[in-house]
Design a protein around this motif. Sequence first.
Motif, PDB file in Angstrom:
ATOM      1  N   PHE A  18       0.828  -1.198   0.000  1.00 48.84           N
ATOM      2  CA  PHE A  18       0.000   0.000   0.000  1.00 48.84           C
ATOM      3  C   PHE A  18       0.863   1.249   0.000  1.00 48.84           C
ATOM      4  O   PHE A  18       0.515   2.243  -0.588  1.00 48.84           O
ATOM      5  N   ARG A  19       1.993   1.187   0.695  1.00 48.53           N
ATOM      6  CA  ARG A  19       2.857   2.360   0.737  1.00 48.53           C
ATOM      7  C   ARG A  19       3.428   2.660  -0.649  1.00 48.53           C
ATOM      8  O   ARG A  19       3.589   3.804  -1.040  1.00 48.53           O
ATOM      9  N   SER A  20       3.755   1.610  -1.399  1.00 50.32           N
ATOM     10  CA  SER A  20       4.267   1.825  -2.758  1.00 50.32           C
ATOM     11  C   SER A  20       3.208   2.471  -3.632  1.00 50.32           C
ATOM     12  O   SER A  20       3.480   3.350  -4.435  1.00 50.32           O
ATOM     13  N   LEU A  21       1.943   2.016  -3.469  1.00 49.66           N
ATOM     14  CA  LEU A  21       0.857   2.625  -4.249  1.00 49.66           C
ATOM     15  C   LEU A  21       0.669   4.069  -3.859  1.00 49.66           C
ATOM     16  O   LEU A  21       0.427   4.932  -4.674  1.00 49.66           O
ATOM     17  N   ASP A  41      -3.968  -5.562 -13.325  1.00 47.13           N
ATOM     18  CA  ASP A  41      -5.430  -5.730 -13.358  1.00 47.13           C
ATOM     19  C   ASP A  41      -6.161  -4.529 -12.801  1.00 47.13           C
ATOM     20  O   ASP A  41      -7.357  -4.590 -12.560  1.00 47.13           O
ATOM     21  N   PHE A  42      -5.437  -3.414 -12.573  1.00 45.58           N
ATOM     22  CA  PHE A  42      -6.027  -2.166 -12.066  1.00 45.58           C
ATOM     23  C   PHE A  42      -6.771  -2.399 -10.764  1.00 45.58           C
ATOM     24  O   PHE A  42      -7.791  -1.748 -10.488  1.00 45.58           O
ATOM     25  N   SER A  43      -6.283  -3.305  -9.929  1.00 46.06           N
ATOM     26  CA  SER A  43      -6.966  -3.598  -8.667  1.00 46.06           C
ATOM     27  C   SER A  43      -6.858  -2.458  -7.677  1.00 46.06           C
ATOM     28  O   SER A  43      -7.549  -2.464  -6.654  1.00 46.06           O
ATOM     29  N   GLN A  55     -14.321   2.375 -11.844  1.00 43.59           N
ATOM     30  CA  GLN A  55     -13.202   2.866 -12.628  1.00 43.59           C
ATOM     31  C   GLN A  55     -12.343   1.712 -13.145  1.00 43.59           C
ATOM     32  O   GLN A  55     -11.810   1.762 -14.250  1.00 43.59           O
ATOM     33  N   ARG A  56     -12.242   0.659 -12.325  1.00 44.52           N
ATOM     34  CA  ARG A  56     -11.489  -0.516 -12.768  1.00 44.52           C
ATOM     35  C   ARG A  56     -12.171  -1.160 -13.986  1.00 44.52           C
ATOM     36  O   ARG A  56     -11.523  -1.572 -14.946  1.00 44.52           O
ATOM     37  N   ARG A  57     -13.504  -1.237 -13.935  1.00 43.06           N
ATOM     38  CA  ARG A  57     -14.242  -1.816 -15.055  1.00 43.06           C
ATOM     39  C   ARG A  57     -13.992  -1.020 -16.333  1.00 43.06           C
ATOM     40  O   ARG A  57     -13.765  -1.583 -17.415  1.00 43.06           O
ATOM     41  N   LYS A  58     -14.005   0.313 -16.227  1.00 42.80           N
ATOM     42  CA  LYS A  58     -13.791   1.151 -17.399  1.00 42.80           C
ATOM     43  C   LYS A  58     -12.380   0.958 -17.963  1.00 42.80           C
ATOM     44  O   LYS A  58     -12.203   0.846 -19.175  1.00 42.80           O
ATOM     45  N   LYS A  59     -11.393   0.906 -17.075  1.00 43.33           N
ATOM     46  CA  LYS A  59     -10.022   0.715 -17.528  1.00 43.33           C
ATOM     47  C   LYS A  59      -9.852  -0.646 -18.203  1.00 43.33           C
ATOM     48  O   LYS A  59      -9.193  -0.759 -19.248  1.00 43.33           O
ATOM     49  N   LEU A  60     -10.448  -1.693 -17.605  1.00 45.75           N
ATOM     50  CA  LEU A  60     -10.340  -3.026 -18.200  1.00 45.75           C
ATOM     51  C   LEU A  60     -11.040  -3.079 -19.560  1.00 45.75           C
ATOM     52  O   LEU A  60     -10.529  -3.671 -20.509  1.00 45.75           O
ATOM     53  N   GLN A 102      -7.941 -12.484 -23.328  1.00 45.81           N
ATOM     54  CA  GLN A 102      -8.683 -13.410 -22.457  1.00 45.81           C
ATOM     55  C   GLN A 102      -8.432 -13.095 -20.991  1.00 45.81           C
ATOM     56  O   GLN A 102      -9.348 -13.143 -20.163  1.00 45.81           O
ATOM     57  N   LYS A 103      -7.181 -12.742 -20.664  1.00 48.93           N
ATOM     58  CA  LYS A 103      -6.874 -12.418 -19.274  1.00 48.93           C
ATOM     59  C   LYS A 103      -7.648 -11.181 -18.812  1.00 48.93           C
ATOM     60  O   LYS A 103      -8.262 -11.193 -17.744  1.00 48.93           O
ATOM     61  N   PHE A 104      -7.646 -10.149 -19.630  1.00 54.15           N
ATOM     62  CA  PHE A 104      -8.353  -8.924 -19.235  1.00 54.15           C
ATOM     63  C   PHE A 104      -9.865  -9.134 -19.277  1.00 54.15           C
ATOM     64  O   PHE A 104     -10.587  -8.524 -18.487  1.00 54.15           O
ATOM     65  N   GLU A 105     -10.359  -9.952 -20.200  1.00 52.81           N
ATOM     66  CA  GLU A 105     -11.794 -10.241 -20.222  1.00 52.81           C
ATOM     67  C   GLU A 105     -12.215 -11.005 -18.969  1.00 52.81           C
ATOM     68  O   GLU A 105     -13.317 -10.816 -18.448  1.00 52.81           O
ATOM     69  N   ALA A 106     -11.342 -11.880 -18.469  1.00 46.98           N
ATOM     70  CA  ALA A 106     -11.661 -12.592 -17.227  1.00 46.98           C
ATOM     71  C   ALA A 106     -11.757 -11.615 -16.062  1.00 46.98           C
ATOM     72  O   ALA A 106     -12.681 -11.682 -15.244  1.00 46.98           O
ATOM     73  N   TRP A 107     -10.803 -10.706 -15.984  1.00 44.67           N
ATOM     74  CA  TRP A 107     -10.863  -9.694 -14.927  1.00 44.67           C
ATOM     75  C   TRP A 107     -12.100  -8.814 -15.094  1.00 44.67           C
ATOM     76  O   TRP A 107     -12.747  -8.445 -14.113  1.00 44.67           O
ATOM     77  N   LEU A 108     -12.418  -8.480 -16.353  1.00 43.91           N
ATOM     78  CA  LEU A 108     -13.598  -7.654 -16.598  1.00 43.91           C
ATOM     79  C   LEU A 108     -14.868  -8.398 -16.191  1.00 43.91           C
ATOM     80  O   LEU A 108     -15.782  -7.813 -15.595  1.00 43.91           O
ATOM     81  N   ALA A 109     -14.951  -9.692 -16.509  1.00 44.52           N
ATOM     82  CA  ALA A 109     -16.128 -10.478 -16.120  1.00 44.52           C
ATOM     83  C   ALA A 109     -16.253 -10.541 -14.610  1.00 44.52           C
ATOM     84  O   ALA A 109     -17.349 -10.488 -14.054  1.00 44.52           O
TER      85      ALA A 109
END
Length: 612
Positions: free
Chosen positions: A384-387, A396-398, A404-409, A468-475
């Motif tokens: 968290f300190r690094s962020l 994955d924009f976690s 906002q994460r959904r929009k970025k994905l 596929q990886k980003f679609e999984a995160w988006l789903a």
Amino acid sequence: MSWGTELWDQFDNLEKHTQWGIDTLEKCIKFVKERTEIELSYAKQLRNLSKKYQPKKNSKEEEEYKYTSCKAFISTLNEMNDYAGQHEVISENMASQIIVDLARYVQELKQERKSNFHDGRKAQQHIETCWKQLESSKRRFERDCKEADRAQQYFEKMDADINVTKADVEKARQQAQIRHQMAEDSKADYSSILQKFNHEQHEYYHTHIPNIFQKIQEMEERRIVRIGESMKTYAEVDRQVIPIIGKCLDGIVKAAESIDQKNDSQLVIEAYKSGFEPPGDIEFEDYTQPMKRTVSDNSLSNSRGEGKPDLKFGGKSKGKLWPFIKKNKLMSLLTSPHQPPPPPPASASPSAVPNGPQSPKQQKEPLSHRFNEFMTSKPKIHCFRSLKRGGATPEDFSNLPPEQRRKKLQQKVDELSKEIQKEMDQRDAITKMKDVYLKNPQMGDPASLDHKLAEVSQNIEKLRLETQKFEAWLAEVEGRLPARSEQMRRQSGLYDSQNPPTVNNCAQDRESPDGSYTEEQSQESEVKVLATDFDDEFDDEEPLPAIGTCKALYTFEGQNEGTISVVEGETLYVIEEDKGDGWTRIRRNEDEEGYVPTSYVEVCLDKNAKDS
């Protein structure tokens, strides 16, 4: 009404007047020329103004123009650009239709005026020459008559004188006759010249001068008509662009009417919506528990258990507050200062000397130790300190709120789709070229394209795996998958092994309140985990109880992570005493706690709380 008859004797004034007319025409040309320069300058300034407020490409400004009001503003700028173009048209038309024609006409007018007045001067010189001849013949006739009269008188005198010889008388008579003949000849010549002059004078005043002055009059009238025509053209050039300027203004009005405030409001929601739920009710915090512990034999753990019996087993009754409250509490719980605190002010009181800073010791506090155990028992999230320091963004924009994460994905998926389509088009082109080479070997070697075709196919496969990886995160974010199952984690791990991302090594950061930190390599595994796993573990943590109070001796600006600001004379709760590193942990309220230098406060510990 003719200048030849009315102004027959005003040759010089007509010459001045016609020159004034030409000067007036040149003045009109100069006026129109300056107007064209103004139009060009105005058009240039309008274009520069429109360009100045146009959004710059690939800038943050360009993203703001998705709102209808900003789109209307852009349309207004474009219409103003067209508006400037019409002023350039005005300048060009005035230059070609007025300035050029008038300049050519002025040259012709000067030449015609010069020719007419040259003819007039020639006629004047001729009549003046005739007048001089008449005057000369008149003076000669007068002189000859006087000479003849004197010769006659001399003859009569000689003839009456008896002493004069006959020869002298005859000589005088002959001389008188000669003089009379000369007088007659001069008379005839004078009469002839006079008749000729009268004829020439009549022709001059009734024929030549009227004709010349008539030409000058016609020339001047044509000049006046030409000025009127130029003025009409001057207005028509402006009038021709009025409909187009009206369309530009209509476009601005249409753009203004296209503004949709509701749509813009919805865009603001889409741009800034976090997806978090509003916080729940805040529970009552009983500050009388320290007093109960002073008269109770129960241990600290019992007191803590009585304070919030249903916190862990009854479910979380309050919403997550950490996205909305200050991060001091979170950061102070994750880190403890191990660097020397700042020295007290020069006017430190003697009471603060015994609590002066000591050398830093690498000791871990109970809660920090607990957190480290938690981090080693579960996959570790990015620090968290690094962020907070602005470190690398997770793939994955976690680190972003859900919406906002959904929009970025979604944006990332769209970009990958475009890249895949581009690579596929390139592959098709190479395949067609290879077919051409196969049919016509003389055009090229088909084998030379195999390497490029394999490279493009490999790129397409990589991009598909990434998609596929980003679609999984988006789903997962959109709720099509209720949670990230073990299968999804294995799948994500498979993607990571095929496409190893850059791993941000997040060693256990030892960070001091002044912002300096050292990195210690720990045995913790460096993998990612869902932020919600850590949130659930952290939300169930109970606040530490107060073990005493303290009074701030000086003002301390706690601007770094893990510290808290205090004001001189302020009284706060002590929740952890100095462990030899020069820092004391205090609390102002439930959401504000941190470390302050021990030398900056006067601590008064509760004996019962300390013993327990």
